[in-house]
Design a protein around this motif. Structure first.
Motif, PDB file in Angstrom:
ATOM      1  N   PRO A   1       6.037  -9.579  10.427  1.00 41.09           N
ATOM      2  CA  PRO A   1       6.881 -10.736  10.120  1.00 41.09           C
ATOM      3  C   PRO A   1       8.332 -10.401   9.840  1.00 41.09           C
ATOM      4  CG  PRO A   1       5.559 -10.157   8.218  1.00 41.09           C
ATOM      5  CD  PRO A   1       5.087  -9.282   9.353  1.00 41.09           C
ATOM      6  N   GLY A   2       8.640  -9.142   9.517  1.00 44.66           N
ATOM      7  CA  GLY A   2      10.016  -8.826   9.169  1.00 44.66           C
ATOM      8  C   GLY A   2      10.482  -9.633   7.973  1.00 44.66           C
ATOM      9  N   ARG A   3      11.613 -10.286   8.096  1.00 39.89           N
ATOM     10  CA  ARG A   3      12.178 -11.033   6.965  1.00 39.89           C
ATOM     11  C   ARG A   3      11.385 -12.303   6.659  1.00 39.89           C
ATOM     12  NH1 ARG A   3      17.555 -14.423   8.819  1.00 39.89           N
ATOM     13  NH2 ARG A   3      16.637 -15.454  10.640  1.00 39.89           N
ATOM     14  N   GLN A   4      10.412 -12.663   7.501  1.00 39.83           N
ATOM     15  CA  GLN A   4       9.628 -13.877   7.303  1.00 39.83           C
ATOM     16  C   GLN A   4       8.291 -13.611   6.606  1.00 39.83           C
ATOM     17  OE1 GLN A   4      11.447 -16.590  10.983  1.00 39.83           O
ATOM     18  NE2 GLN A   4       9.329 -15.953  11.063  1.00 39.83           N
ATOM     19  N   SER A   5       8.230 -12.572   5.796  1.00 42.61           N
ATOM     20  CA  SER A   5       7.044 -12.310   4.980  1.00 42.61           C
ATOM     21  C   SER A   5       7.258 -12.948   3.613  1.00 42.61           C
ATOM     22  CB  SER A   5       6.822 -10.804   4.825  1.00 42.61           C
ATOM     23  OG  SER A   5       5.695 -10.548   4.012  1.00 42.61           O
ATOM     24  N   PRO A   6       6.502 -14.013   3.273  1.00 45.37           N
ATOM     25  CA  PRO A   6       6.748 -14.717   2.015  1.00 45.37           C
ATOM     26  C   PRO A   6       6.236 -13.945   0.813  1.00 45.37           C
ATOM     27  CG  PRO A   6       4.884 -15.690   3.144  1.00 45.37           C
ATOM     28  CD  PRO A   6       5.448 -14.648   4.068  1.00 45.37           C
ATOM     29  N   LEU A   7       6.776 -14.268  -0.329  1.00 45.96           N
ATOM     30  CA  LEU A   7       6.356 -13.657  -1.584  1.00 45.96           C
ATOM     31  C   LEU A   7       4.851 -13.823  -1.767  1.00 45.96           C
ATOM     32  CD1 LEU A   7       7.387 -12.374  -4.273  1.00 45.96           C
ATOM     33  CD2 LEU A   7       7.453 -14.694  -5.203  1.00 45.96           C
ATOM     34  N   GLY A   8       4.174 -12.721  -2.099  1.00 47.39           N
ATOM     35  CA  GLY A   8       2.733 -12.773  -2.319  1.00 47.39           C
ATOM     36  C   GLY A   8       1.904 -12.444  -1.104  1.00 47.39           C
ATOM     37  N   ALA A   9       2.549 -12.264   0.057  1.00 53.03           N
ATOM     38  CA  ALA A   9       1.823 -11.919   1.281  1.00 53.03           C
ATOM     39  C   ALA A   9       2.048 -10.446   1.581  1.00 53.03           C
ATOM     40  CB  ALA A   9       2.286 -12.790   2.446  1.00 53.03           C
ATOM     41  N   GLY A  10       1.069  -9.623   1.271  1.00 57.35           N
ATOM     42  CA  GLY A  10       1.196  -8.199   1.507  1.00 57.35           C
ATOM     43  C   GLY A  10       1.164  -7.393   0.224  1.00 57.35           C
ATOM     44  N   GLN A  11       0.916  -6.113   0.375  1.00 59.61           N
ATOM     45  CA  GLN A  11       0.768  -5.229  -0.777  1.00 59.61           C
ATOM     46  C   GLN A  11       2.107  -4.615  -1.157  1.00 59.61           C
ATOM     47  OE1 GLN A  11      -2.331  -2.407   0.098  1.00 59.61           O
ATOM     48  NE2 GLN A  11      -3.749  -3.980   0.807  1.00 59.61           N
ATOM     49  N   ARG A  12       2.980  -5.437  -1.681  1.00 55.64           N
ATOM     50  CA  ARG A  12       4.273  -4.918  -2.102  1.00 55.64           C
ATOM     51  C   ARG A  12       4.633  -5.480  -3.469  1.00 55.64           C
ATOM     52  NH1 ARG A  12       5.710  -9.064   1.509  1.00 55.64           N
ATOM     53  NH2 ARG A  12       7.333 -10.481   0.763  1.00 55.64           N
ATOM     54  N   GLY A  13       5.502  -4.785  -4.150  1.00 54.59           N
ATOM     55  CA  GLY A  13       5.931  -5.205  -5.468  1.00 54.59           C
ATOM     56  C   GLY A  13       6.886  -6.385  -5.410  1.00 54.59           C
ATOM     57  N   PHE A  14       7.083  -7.003  -6.564  1.00 49.71           N
ATOM     58  CA  PHE A  14       7.930  -8.195  -6.652  1.00 49.71           C
ATOM     59  C   PHE A  14       9.358  -7.902  -6.206  1.00 49.71           C
ATOM     60  CE2 PHE A  14      10.739 -11.117  -8.934  1.00 49.71           C
ATOM     61  CZ  PHE A  14      10.174 -12.339  -8.617  1.00 49.71           C
ATOM     62  N   PHE A  15       9.823  -6.701  -6.451  1.00 46.82           N
ATOM     63  CA  PHE A  15      11.222  -6.370  -6.151  1.00 46.82           C
ATOM     64  C   PHE A  15      11.381  -5.631  -4.823  1.00 46.82           C
ATOM     65  CE2 PHE A  15      11.011  -6.659 -10.823  1.00 46.82           C
ATOM     66  CZ  PHE A  15      11.981  -7.635 -11.033  1.00 46.82           C
ATOM     67  N   THR A  16      10.281  -5.475  -4.086  1.00 47.88           N
ATOM     68  CA  THR A  16      10.369  -4.824  -2.778  1.00 47.88           C
ATOM     69  C   THR A  16      10.916  -5.803  -1.746  1.00 47.88           C
ATOM     70  OG1 THR A  16       8.469  -3.424  -3.289  1.00 47.88           O
ATOM     71  CG2 THR A  16       9.102  -3.610  -0.976  1.00 47.88           C
ATOM     72  N   LYS A  17      11.975  -5.410  -1.078  1.00 49.94           N
ATOM     73  CA  LYS A  17      12.619  -6.301  -0.113  1.00 49.94           C
ATOM     74  C   LYS A  17      11.869  -6.329   1.216  1.00 49.94           C
ATOM     75  CE  LYS A  17      17.403  -6.276  -1.734  1.00 49.94           C
ATOM     76  NZ  LYS A  17      18.817  -6.141  -1.308  1.00 49.94           N
ATOM     77  N   ASN A  18      11.936  -7.466   1.883  1.00 54.19           N
ATOM     78  CA  ASN A  18      11.444  -7.550   3.255  1.00 54.19           C
ATOM     79  C   ASN A  18      12.271  -6.647   4.161  1.00 54.19           C
ATOM     80  OD1 ASN A  18       9.291  -9.334   3.033  1.00 54.19           O
ATOM     81  ND2 ASN A  18      10.590 -11.141   3.219  1.00 54.19           N
ATOM     82  N   LEU A  19      11.713  -6.346   5.335  1.00 55.20           N
ATOM     83  CA  LEU A  19      12.421  -5.531   6.317  1.00 55.20           C
ATOM     84  C   LEU A  19      12.991  -6.398   7.429  1.00 55.20           C
ATOM     85  CD1 LEU A  19       9.945  -2.542   6.780  1.00 55.20           C
ATOM     86  CD2 LEU A  19      11.933  -2.666   5.285  1.00 55.20           C
ATOM     87  N   ALA A  20      14.107  -5.983   7.959  1.00 54.89           N
ATOM     88  CA  ALA A  20      14.732  -6.674   9.088  1.00 54.89           C
ATOM     89  C   ALA A  20      15.696  -5.698   9.749  1.00 54.89           C
ATOM     90  CB  ALA A  20      15.474  -7.927   8.625  1.00 54.89           C
TER      91      ALA A  20
END
Length: 425
Positions: free
Chosen positions: A108-127
């Protein structure tokens, strides 16, 4: 009818007819495993019995860190024996009646919403570049974009290399499970589309700065997937149509498509829209073709949302196998699109959730007259709460998001052994 005729892809795969069940989010694979399950097998068995020429799965995400939705299926580089088993059952179920099935792979790149995926609250999406999603001009729309998605991190070359490896691993898992191919999702504003677009790719390295360099990540994925699978394994790609505001934007896109075709793609599917401008989930029903007499090109293009762009591709690349998805509702419209040369295969999404056996029961059923072989759907009614929220928080994708959830719900009904709700007009 052309629509009922067998056809082949460059890799050698044969399709029994020209109707493709297009990819739709099933939203049926919960955490922590995000693997296909028995309910998905039940749903896909319905489509397997429907007489389709090819089945495309919903989004299968290649990164466990970044999902497109919290219930997406996830591919795994080191799948356990249990996961390998369920994937093989999924592939076998889809294809038990001779319909080839292809897995749609996505990041999804930058279109990964908060809570979707195994990442921390402060981990930024990739683009490719740090370009934030724009849901509208209101202050609240900006707040929603910041909270749900944030400003993405511009990817390093190491990040890009990892994503390429993840796509290849997803393709290899699909190949080993028995699926006939994969479709790379390069549309709807997801990561590969972000790389292809000059609006979201501001890079000046090997992965940006020119149309060819913006396509580099896609080309590398295609070549490496081919090396990791076989010559007979199908590799397709889904791309957005272009509402070209200038000849330059169309020329840039044609240059990229030329490189993708040269890389050895087996089919190219045309769709449209992003989270910012969700054409793929528009509510308005197309104008349908109702007579074989003097089918007007304008009417045909209004039934098929993206046929005009596909015809431009055909003029430039006459041998590429084209799927057009979005808007088709009638046998006459589908047949006319095929006869026009604008496409080789017809992609059908929403009607396939209402009538999973649509090809067998209606479109390819010779007992049904041409003018009666059609399926028009009622618009999905937004709940009053959504209407209020959309007034309070004018976000362009809110209604489209609800529509996608609604049709995912129809697939879930199938998974529960229930009939989809009949919403035909």
């Amino acid at each position: 009818m052309l629509i009922s005729q067998e056809t082949g892809l460059p890799c050698g795969l044969r399709l029994p007819n020209r109707l493709v069940k297009a990819a739709m989010a099933e939203s049926m694979a919960p955490a922590p495993t995000h693997e296909p399950n028995d309910k998905m097998l039940v749903a896909y068995k319905e489509w397997a019995e429907g007489g389709w020429g090819m089945l495309l799965t919903g989004n299968v995400q290649v990164s466990e860190t970044y999902l497109g939705g919290p219930l997406d299926v996830l591919s795994s580089k080191a799948a356990s024996s249990d996961v390998q088993r369920i994937w093989k059952e999924w592939a076998s179920t889809c294809q038990e009646n001779g319909t080839p099935a292809v897995v749609q792979l996505n990041h999804p790149g930058r279109q990964s919403p908060l809570g979707a995926g195994q990442r921390g609250f402060f981990t930024k999406n990739l683009a490719p570049s740090a370009v934030k999603l724009n849901f509208g001009n209101s202050i609240l729309a900006g707040v929603a974009s910041s909270l749900l998605f944030g400003t993405p991190k511009a990817m390093t070359e190491e990040d890009i290399s990892l994503v390429i490896d993840q796509f290849v691993a997803g393709a290899k898992q699909s190949f080993q499970a028995g699926f006939k191919g994969v479709e790379l999702h390069g549309a709807h504003g997801y990561l590969l589309a972000q790389f292809l677009s000059p609006k979201t790719n501001l890079r000046t390295d090997d992965f940006g700065g020119s149309p060819a360099k913006r396509a580099e990540i896609v080309l590398r994925i295609i070549h490496q997937v081919r090396q990791a699978t076989s010559k007979g394994f199908c590799i397709g790609i889904k791309l957005n149509s272009v509402d070209a505001s200038s000849s330059d934007s169309m020329a840039d896109t044609m240059e990229q498509i030329g490189l993708i075709v040269e890389a050895g793609i087996d089919f190219l599917e045309i769709s449209g829209g992003t989270y910012e401008d969700p054409k793929m989930a528009q509510q308005k029903e197309p104008e349908i073709v109702t007579s074989t007499k003097e089918i007007k090109q304008t009417t045909l293009q209004r039934e098929s949302f993206f046929l005009s762009f596909a015809q431009t591709i055909r003029a430039n690349f006459p041998k590429v196998v084209l799927i057009v998805s979005g808007g088709f509702r009638t046998r006459l419209g589908m047949e006319a699109a095929l006869q026009s040369g604008g496409c080789d295969l017809i992609g059908i999404a929403r009607p396939a959730t209402v009538l999973p056996k649509l090809p067998k029961e209606i479109i390819l059923n010779e007992d049904i007259k041409d003018e009666d072989a059609r399926v028009s759907l009622k618009p999905v009614r937004l709940p009053k709460l959504y209407g209020y929220l959309n007034w309070l928080l004018p976000v362009k994708s809110m209604g489209a998001g609800y529509t996608s959830v609604y049709y995912a719900g129809q697939i879930q009904r199938m998974g529960d052994g229930l009939k989809p709700l009949d919403t035909r007009l």
